[in-house]
Design a protein around this motif. Structure first.
Motif, PDB file in Angstrom:
ATOM      1  N   ILE A  57       0.835  -1.203   0.000  1.00  0.00           N
ATOM      2  CA  ILE A  57       0.000   0.000   0.000  1.00  0.00           C
ATOM      3  C   ILE A  57       0.875   1.260   0.000  1.00  0.00           C
ATOM      4  O   ILE A  57       0.514   2.288  -0.583  1.00  0.00           O
ATOM      5  N   LYS A  58       2.067   1.143   0.575  1.00  0.00           N
ATOM      6  CA  LYS A  58       3.006   2.262   0.525  1.00  0.00           C
ATOM      7  C   LYS A  58       3.319   2.614  -0.933  1.00  0.00           C
ATOM      8  O   LYS A  58       3.349   3.791  -1.307  1.00  0.00           O
ATOM      9  N   HIS A  59       3.506   1.575  -1.754  1.00  0.00           N
ATOM     10  CA  HIS A  59       3.819   1.847  -3.159  1.00  0.00           C
ATOM     11  C   HIS A  59       2.621   2.407  -3.911  1.00  0.00           C
ATOM     12  O   HIS A  59       2.791   3.225  -4.815  1.00  0.00           O
ATOM     13  N   ASN A  60       1.403   1.985  -3.544  1.00  0.00           N
ATOM     14  CA  ASN A  60       0.227   2.598  -4.164  1.00  0.00           C
ATOM     15  C   ASN A  60       0.172   4.092  -3.853  1.00  0.00           C
ATOM     16  O   ASN A  60      -0.172   4.903  -4.713  1.00  0.00           O
ATOM     17  N   ILE A  61       0.546   4.449  -2.608  1.00  0.00           N
ATOM     18  CA  ILE A  61       0.541   5.868  -2.232  1.00  0.00           C
ATOM     19  C   ILE A  61       1.602   6.622  -3.039  1.00  0.00           C
ATOM     20  O   ILE A  61       1.348   7.717  -3.550  1.00  0.00           O
ATOM     21  N   ILE A  62       2.791   5.999  -3.185  1.00  0.00           N
ATOM     22  CA  ILE A  62       3.834   6.635  -4.001  1.00  0.00           C
ATOM     23  C   ILE A  62       3.336   6.828  -5.434  1.00  0.00           C
ATOM     24  O   ILE A  62       3.544   7.890  -6.035  1.00  0.00           O
ATOM     25  N   TRP A  63       2.646   5.820  -5.970  1.00  0.00           N
ATOM     26  CA  TRP A  63       2.080   5.955  -7.316  1.00  0.00           C
ATOM     27  C   TRP A  63       1.178   7.177  -7.404  1.00  0.00           C
ATOM     28  O   TRP A  63       1.283   7.979  -8.329  1.00  0.00           O
ATOM     29  N   PHE A  64       0.316   7.331  -6.405  1.00  0.00           N
ATOM     30  CA  PHE A  64      -0.632   8.437  -6.446  1.00  0.00           C
ATOM     31  C   PHE A  64       0.092   9.781  -6.377  1.00  0.00           C
ATOM     32  O   PHE A  64      -0.142  10.672  -7.198  1.00  0.00           O
ATOM     33  N   VAL A  65       1.017   9.906  -5.420  1.00  0.00           N
ATOM     34  CA  VAL A  65       1.680  11.191  -5.206  1.00  0.00           C
ATOM     35  C   VAL A  65       2.513  11.582  -6.432  1.00  0.00           C
ATOM     36  O   VAL A  65       2.383  12.688  -6.963  1.00  0.00           O
ATOM     37  N   LEU A  66       3.341  10.639  -6.916  1.00  0.00           N
ATOM     38  CA  LEU A  66       4.204  10.986  -8.050  1.00  0.00           C
ATOM     39  C   LEU A  66       3.378  11.274  -9.302  1.00  0.00           C
ATOM     40  O   LEU A  66       3.711  12.161 -10.080  1.00  0.00           O
ATOM     41  N   THR A  67       2.282  10.530  -9.488  1.00  0.00           N
ATOM     42  CA  THR A  67       1.451  10.775 -10.672  1.00  0.00           C
ATOM     43  C   THR A  67       0.780  12.142 -10.584  1.00  0.00           C
ATOM     44  O   THR A  67       0.725  12.880 -11.569  1.00  0.00           O
ATOM     45  N   MET A  68       0.290  12.478  -9.394  1.00  0.00           N
ATOM     46  CA  MET A  68      -0.321  13.794  -9.235  1.00  0.00           C
ATOM     47  C   MET A  68       0.696  14.898  -9.516  1.00  0.00           C
ATOM     48  O   MET A  68       0.422  15.838 -10.258  1.00  0.00           O
ATOM     49  N   VAL A  69       1.885  14.791  -8.896  1.00  0.00           N
ATOM     50  CA  VAL A  69       2.871  15.865  -9.001  1.00  0.00           C
ATOM     51  C   VAL A  69       3.408  15.967 -10.430  1.00  0.00           C
ATOM     52  O   VAL A  69       3.410  17.055 -11.022  1.00  0.00           O
ATOM     53  N   PHE A  70       3.860  14.850 -10.978  1.00  0.00           N
ATOM     54  CA  PHE A  70       4.549  14.952 -12.264  1.00  0.00           C
ATOM     55  C   PHE A  70       3.599  14.874 -13.459  1.00  0.00           C
ATOM     56  O   PHE A  70       3.678  15.708 -14.358  1.00  0.00           O
ATOM     57  N   GLN A  71       2.698  13.911 -13.463  1.00  0.00           N
ATOM     58  CA  GLN A  71       1.831  13.773 -14.627  1.00  0.00           C
ATOM     59  C   GLN A  71       0.767  14.870 -14.663  1.00  0.00           C
ATOM     60  O   GLN A  71       0.609  15.564 -15.662  1.00  0.00           O
ATOM     61  N   ASN A  72       0.033  15.025 -13.564  1.00  0.00           N
ATOM     62  CA  ASN A  72      -1.134  15.904 -13.631  1.00  0.00           C
ATOM     63  C   ASN A  72      -0.767  17.385 -13.606  1.00  0.00           C
ATOM     64  O   ASN A  72      -1.410  18.189 -14.269  1.00  0.00           O
ATOM     65  N   CYS A  73       0.288  17.750 -12.867  1.00  0.00           N
ATOM     66  CA  CYS A  73       0.716  19.153 -12.911  1.00  0.00           C
ATOM     67  C   CYS A  73       1.268  19.496 -14.289  1.00  0.00           C
ATOM     68  O   CYS A  73       0.970  20.558 -14.840  1.00  0.00           O
ATOM     69  N   THR A  74       2.079  18.586 -14.872  1.00  0.00           N
ATOM     70  CA  THR A  74       2.565  18.828 -16.232  1.00  0.00           C
ATOM     71  C   THR A  74       1.388  18.908 -17.195  1.00  0.00           C
ATOM     72  O   THR A  74       1.339  19.780 -18.073  1.00  0.00           O
ATOM     73  N   GLY A  75       0.422  17.990 -17.027  1.00  0.00           N
ATOM     74  CA  GLY A  75      -0.753  17.994 -17.894  1.00  0.00           C
ATOM     75  C   GLY A  75      -1.490  19.319 -17.823  1.00  0.00           C
ATOM     76  O   GLY A  75      -1.953  19.839 -18.835  1.00  0.00           O
ATOM     77  N   LEU A  76      -1.554  19.881 -16.614  1.00  0.00           N
ATOM     78  CA  LEU A  76      -2.236  21.164 -16.434  1.00  0.00           C
ATOM     79  C   LEU A  76      -1.502  22.278 -17.181  1.00  0.00           C
ATOM     80  O   LEU A  76      -2.109  23.075 -17.901  1.00  0.00           O
ATOM     81  N   VAL A  77      -0.167  22.304 -17.029  1.00  0.00           N
ATOM     82  CA  VAL A  77       0.625  23.330 -17.724  1.00  0.00           C
ATOM     83  C   VAL A  77       0.511  23.141 -19.237  1.00  0.00           C
ATOM     84  O   VAL A  77       0.271  24.094 -19.979  1.00  0.00           O
ATOM     85  N   PHE A  78       0.633  21.884 -19.702  1.00  0.00           N
ATOM     86  CA  PHE A  78       0.520  21.621 -21.140  1.00  0.00           C
ATOM     87  C   PHE A  78      -0.871  22.014 -21.651  1.00  0.00           C
ATOM     88  O   PHE A  78      -0.998  22.641 -22.705  1.00  0.00           O
ATOM     89  N   GLY A  79      -1.892  21.642 -20.898  1.00  0.00           N
ATOM     90  CA  GLY A  79      -3.250  21.985 -21.310  1.00  0.00           C
ATOM     91  C   GLY A  79      -3.415  23.491 -21.428  1.00  0.00           C
ATOM     92  O   GLY A  79      -4.016  23.997 -22.377  1.00  0.00           O
ATOM     93  N   TYR A  80      -2.829  24.229 -20.479  1.00  0.00           N
ATOM     94  CA  TYR A  80      -2.915  25.694 -20.496  1.00  0.00           C
ATOM     95  C   TYR A  80      -2.197  26.257 -21.719  1.00  0.00           C
ATOM     96  O   TYR A  80      -2.735  27.098 -22.443  1.00  0.00           O
ATOM     97  N   LEU A  81      -0.973  25.744 -21.965  1.00  0.00           N
ATOM     98  CA  LEU A  81      -0.217  26.235 -23.119  1.00  0.00           C
ATOM     99  C   LEU A  81      -0.973  25.956 -24.419  1.00  0.00           C
ATOM    100  O   LEU A  81      -1.044  26.800 -25.304  1.00  0.00           O
ATOM    101  N   LEU A  82      -1.557  24.751 -24.527  1.00  0.00           N
ATOM    102  CA  LEU A  82      -2.290  24.418 -25.745  1.00  0.00           C
ATOM    103  C   LEU A  82      -3.518  25.306 -25.888  1.00  0.00           C
ATOM    104  O   LEU A  82      -3.879  25.697 -26.997  1.00  0.00           O
ATOM    105  N   SER A  83      -4.142  25.657 -24.764  1.00  0.00           N
ATOM    106  CA  SER A  83      -5.328  26.508 -24.847  1.00  0.00           C
ATOM    107  C   SER A  83      -4.961  27.918 -25.301  1.00  0.00           C
ATOM    108  O   SER A  83      -5.789  28.640 -25.837  1.00  0.00           O
ATOM    109  N   LYS A  84      -3.693  28.309 -25.074  1.00  0.00           N
ATOM    110  CA  LYS A  84      -3.245  29.634 -25.538  1.00  0.00           C
ATOM    111  C   LYS A  84      -2.851  29.597 -27.011  1.00  0.00           C
ATOM    112  O   LYS A  84      -2.293  30.557 -27.539  1.00  0.00           O
TER     113      LYS A  84
END
Lengths: 305, 284
Positions: free
Chosen positions: A73-100
């Motif tokens: 379960i520790k690794h599931n938590i790591i999966w969640f945290v790293l995915t949120m920080v790296f994938q979803n934050c990058t996705g947000l920035v990329f989505g914003y840039l594409l919208s511009k």
């Protein structure tokens, strides 16, 4: 009149029944059986005696089950945290840039989404080859650039293995949050942005003060999907590190632990269906709770804004 | 829009930031494309070439890699099984799903909400966590080690989202359609089949892609249900193949190309539908 209603009800039954039967038998029934099974002791594939919550007590408190369980379960938590920080934050920035409508935005949008249509198995094997310590192109490239010290055993090192698999999964899936955020940003009414621009707000403050609060629904959806995905990680680990979540259980997750317990554990050699069902029920409950809490928290934020 | 970034219209520090972002986006696009191109090129090489000259083009096009994977590696068989399983389960999903959606959305009765909620509950449950009872159930029914086991589970798994999307769509259609058709002497099945279903065509495309991609790519259920090598689907067959030919990287890259390149071609042809289909649950 009565025959008309009867006829109508027969038609409704005719339309609804096949689908309803399939869902009841293959989705809802197994869920209830899972809970039922978790309360029994099992001998191989045979249910023997009622043990109450003993299986749950075992996975939470008794060695060796608890050690495996909390490690996973520790690794599931790591999966969640790293995915949120790296994938979803990058996705947000990329989505914003594409919208511009940054130069090349339509092409980027198309390209970023490509790996999302591939199977996890194919993506996992592709990167297993590339990340091979001796023959893989990653380490070869690093060495030819004079960066020997970074040519690491990516999948063979207990500290690197989980982050490496997560990075591969991000490679596959980043296009998804990017497109969801892009759609969210595009649906912001032009008037709210216009007002901010006329007030002389800078890009950064517009992004944090206007855009983010207005796309909370997209953020909610992505957070919930990431939670559910992180709790159900299985194929990524199975393909790249094997069912035991190697090396030395450093990539083990609830999914791989559940599979080993249910269908013949690598460490004990025999299936333990009672314990396995209990882990399955925990996955169910966590998935449900996590989604519910995230939905409530983000809903609250949405109202406050 | 006045909010679009136009390079010419921004100040110097803005220009630098613009260029930095542009470089990041290009770099990420390359990070996606390059591994795929390398995979395709490597699929025509021998393992020796892959190890010694990883960046160069193949000396000769080793088409035999593909022939070996397709025949001896049994990828032809795996591919065929995947087509059968995906084709039948998606057809059943579309038929039963649209029927159920019609039964829920085009009649006014008390139980319709309850039936809808039963279907909906299936969206939120991770079915993989119920694999043990599912396995025991299929064993009891004598369906283990058959393609039918996969077809039934995939159809059940795809129905909730299908009913959800289609019933929402069907609710939006005017009721006059049904009434006019009834006056013309259509029975309920004809109303469903001839009037309502053709009008939901657009939603059917989205539902098809939304469900077909996870089914085509699924690895977990065949892993549990299928032992017989003859019945394995492409993702499961690939793990068998990677176990057997660990050292022959030319063959491994060909196998990956067989799994990946057709998807890229489909994506290029239908990218709008793919994006709409895959993000259907997350974007309104």
């Amino acid at each position: 009149m009565r025959t008309n209603i009867l006829k109508r009800n027969l038609w409704i039954t005719f339309f609804v029944l096949p689908g309803l039967l399939l869902v009841a038998v293959f989705i809802i029934l197994p869920l209830f059986l899972s809970m039922f099974n978790s309360l029994y002791h099992w001998d191989g594939l045979v249910r023997t005696r009622f043990v109450g919550v003993q299986n749950f007590i075992n996975i939470f408190f008794n060695f060796p089950y608890n050690e495996r369980f909390f490690n996973a379960i520790k690794h599931n938590i790591i999966w969640f945290v790293l995915t949120m920080v790296f994938q979803n934050c990058t996705g947000l920035v990329f989505g914003y840039l594409l919208s511009k409508k940054i130069w090349g935005h339509t092409l980027y949008r198309r390209i970023f989404f490509i790996p999302a249509i591939f199977s996890i198995v194919a993506v996992g094997f592709l990167w297993t080859l590339y990340l091979n310590p001796q023959f893989g192109i990653i380490n070869k490239t690093l060495k030819s650039l004079g960066l020997q010290q970074f040519a690491l055993p990516w999948l063979g090192d207990t500290r690197l293995a989980t982050p490496t698999i997560i990075a591969v999964n991000i490679w596959r899936w980043l296009g998804f949050p990017t497109l969801v955020f892009l759609a969210g940003i595009n649906s912001i009414p032009e008037s709210s942005l216009e007002a901010a621009y006329l007030d002389g707000a800078g890009e950064t403050s517009i992004f944090f003060r206007i855009v983010i609060p207005l796309i909370v629904p997209s953020i909610t959806i992505i957070t919930i999907l990431t939670l559910i995905g992180s709790l159900n990680v299985f194929e990524q680990v199975y393909v790249m590190e094997g069912v035991a979540g190697g090396p030395f259980y450093s990539t083990d997750t609830l999914g791989t632990l559940f599979y080993r317990t249910a269908f013949g554990a690598v460490d004990t050699g025999r299936p333990e269906i009672g314990i396995g069902s209990a882990i399955g029920v925990v996955i169910y409950i966590l998935t449900f709770l996590a989604s519910a809490i995230a939905a409530i928290l983000l809903r609250k934020r949405e109202v406050e804004q | 829009m006045i909010f679009d970034l136009r390079y010419k219209e921004i100040n110097t520090s803005g220009k630098i930031i613009y260029i930095v972002f542009e470089i990041i986006l290009i770099a990420y696009a390359i990070l996606i494309i390059l591994p795929l191109i390398n995979m395709f090129i490597s699929s025509f090489k021998s393992s020796r070439e892959i190890f010694l000259t990883p960046y160069s083009l193949p000396e000769t096009l080793r088409i035999e890699n593909y022939i070996n994977v397709w025949g001896t590696g049994r990828f032809g068989r795996y591919f065929f099984n995947s087509v059968i399983v995906t084709g039948i389960s998606i057809s059943l999903t579309l038929l039963f799903g649209s029927m159920a959606a019609f039964g829920i959305a085009r009649y006014r009765y008390k139980l319709s909400m309850l039936i809808f909620l039963i279907f909906l509950s299936g969206i939120m449950l991770p079915l993989k966590a119920a694999i043990i009872p599912l396995f025991l159930l299929l064993k009891k029914l004598g369906l283990l080690n058959t393609l039918l086991s996969l077809i039934l589970v995939y159809t059940a798994m795809s129905l909730p989202s299908t009913v959800f999307i289609l019933s929402g769509f069907m609710r939006g259609l005017p009721w006059d359609l049904d009434d006019a058709a009834r006056i013309d002497g259509c029975n309920d099945f004809q109303i469903y089949w001839r009037i309502i279903l053709p009008l939901t065509r657009q939603a059917l495309v989205i539902v098809t892609i939304y469900n077909a991609i996870p089914v085509w790519n699924d690895f977990f259920f065949p892993l549990v249900f299928i032992q017989n090598d003859h019945l394995k689907t492409l993702p499961l067959g690939m793990t068998v193949f990677f176990g057997q030919y660990q050292t022959d990287w030319g063959l491994l890259f060909s196998a990956l190309s067989i799994a990946i390149v057709p998807m890229i071609v489909l994506y290029i042809l239908l990218s709008k539908q793919f994006v709409q289909g895959l993000t259907a649950g997350a974007i309104k």
